[in-house]
Scaffold this motif. Structure first.
Motif, PDB file in Angstrom:
ATOM      1  N   ASN A  21       0.843  -1.188   0.000  1.00 50.25           N
ATOM      2  CA  ASN A  21       0.000   0.000   0.000  1.00 50.25           C
ATOM      3  C   ASN A  21       0.883   1.245   0.000  1.00 50.25           C
ATOM      4  N   ASP A  22       0.865   1.981  -1.109  1.00 45.94           N
ATOM      5  CA  ASP A  22       1.718   3.175  -1.224  1.00 45.94           C
ATOM      6  C   ASP A  22       1.385   4.226  -0.168  1.00 45.94           C
ATOM      7  N   GLY A  23       0.107   4.300   0.222  1.00 43.89           N
ATOM      8  CA  GLY A  23      -0.302   5.279   1.222  1.00 43.89           C
ATOM      9  C   GLY A  23       0.375   5.023   2.562  1.00 43.89           C
ATOM     10  N   LYS A  24       0.471   3.765   2.968  1.00 44.66           N
ATOM     11  CA  LYS A  24       1.141   3.429   4.222  1.00 44.66           C
ATOM     12  C   LYS A  24       2.622   3.779   4.160  1.00 44.66           C
ATOM     13  N   ILE A  25       3.236   3.489   3.004  1.00 48.47           N
ATOM     14  CA  ILE A  25       4.662   3.772   2.850  1.00 48.47           C
ATOM     15  C   ILE A  25       4.916   5.271   2.953  1.00 48.47           C
ATOM     16  N   ARG A  26       4.076   6.059   2.282  1.00 50.55           N
ATOM     17  CA  ARG A  26       4.235   7.516   2.343  1.00 50.55           C
ATOM     18  C   ARG A  26       4.047   8.020   3.767  1.00 50.55           C
ATOM     19  N   GLU A  27       3.077   7.450   4.477  1.00 46.48           N
ATOM     20  CA  GLU A  27       2.800   7.892   5.849  1.00 46.48           C
ATOM     21  C   GLU A  27       3.997   7.643   6.761  1.00 46.48           C
ATOM     22  N   LEU A  28       4.549   6.424   6.723  1.00 44.27           N
ATOM     23  CA  LEU A  28       5.686   6.117   7.581  1.00 44.27           C
ATOM     24  C   LEU A  28       6.925   6.891   7.127  1.00 44.27           C
TER      25      LEU A  28
END
Length: 211
Positions: A21-28
Motif C-alpha cells: 500500500n503506497d499510502g502506508k509507505i508515504r505515511e511512515l
C-alpha cells in the motif's frame, strides 16, 4: 531519506515496510523523515519474490510480528509490519483481528460494514463505543523485536457517512468529533489515526535499534 540507486540500496540502513500500500509507505516515510531519521524505506514490492505472510496470530501484535520477522529473515534487513482492526465494546472486542473478513470474505468492505451494522441494529447510542487498534512491529534479522500500539477511540454511527477512507471509517466517529473518519481529510485522519499513532511510536524504536 536516501533513494535507491541503480536498483541497489543507497545505504545499509534499509527498512522494509510489510505492505504493498503506497499510502502506508508515504505515511511512515513522512513520520521518519520528520524525525530526522536517515533510513531508506521501501515496501514489500521491492521484494516481489517473497510471498505475503498469512496472518495466523490471535492478536494484532502477533500478526504484525509474524510479518515483520518473515520479511527480516527473508531479506536480511530490518522490517516493520502492522496489523489493525475495529474493536467494538459490546461485541467483546470483535471484529478485532477478523475485521477485514468479518463477513466471511477477506477485503469486502461493504459486506463487512453491512453485517456489523445489522448486528448492532438494536444497540442504543450509549452502548456503541468502539475503537480502531493498531499494532506495529519492528523486527531485526537477528530476531530482536519491538511492538508498539496506537488506538483511536470513538462511537459507531447507525448509518455510514462520508466517502473517504476505507473499511469501517464511515461509521466510526472519533471522540470529540462530529464527523466520521470517512468525513475527515487525509491529513486530519492521519493526525489522530491508530496507525499514525503506532507509526509515530516507532520513531524511538527505530532510533534505538537502527542508530
Amino acid at each position: 531519506m536516501q533513494p535507491e540507486t541503480g536498483g541497489r540500496p543507497a545505504t545499509s540502513r534499509r527498512l522494509i515496510l510489510a505492505t504493498r500500500n503506497d499510502g502506508k509507505i508515504r505515511e511512515l516515510h513522512a513520520i521518519l523523515d520528520a524525525a530526522g531519521l536517515d533510513v531508506e524505506l521501501v515496501g514489500a514490492d521491492a521484494y516481489p519474490e517473497i510471498p505475503d505472510v498469512k496472518e495466523t496470530g490471535v492478536t494484532f501484535a502477533e500478526n504484525a510480528l509474524l510479518k515483520a520477522h518473515a520479511l527480516a529473515q527473508a531479506t536480511g534487513h530490518p522490517a516493520v509490519a502492522d496489523d489493525s482492526g475495529l474493536c467494538v465494546d459490546v461485541l467483546g472486542g470483535a471484529p478485532g483481528i477478523l475485521s477485514a473478513r468479518w463477513s466471511g470474505k477477506h477485503g469486502d468492505d461493504q459486506a463487512n460494514l453491512d453485517l456489523l451494522l445489522a448486528q448492532l441494529a438494536d444497540i442504543a447510542d450509549e452502548h456503541r463505543a468502539a475503537h480502531f487498534a493498531c499494532a506495529a512491529a519492528l523486527a531485526l534479522p537477528d530476531g530482536t523485536e519491538r511492538v508498539v500500539e496506537g488506538t483511536l477511540e470513538g462511537t459507531l454511527r447507525h448509518t455510514p457517512t462520508g466517502t473517504g477512507g476505507f473499511g469501517y471509517d464511515p461509521i466510526l466517529q472519533p471522540l470529540g468529533e462530529d464527523r466520521t473518519c470517512a468525513e475527515l481529510t487525509p491529513d486530519e485522519k492521519n493526525a489522530i489515526s491508530h496507525r499514525g499513532k503506532a507509526f509515530r511510536a516507532l520513531v524511538p524504536v527505530v532510533r534505538e535499534l537502527l542508530g
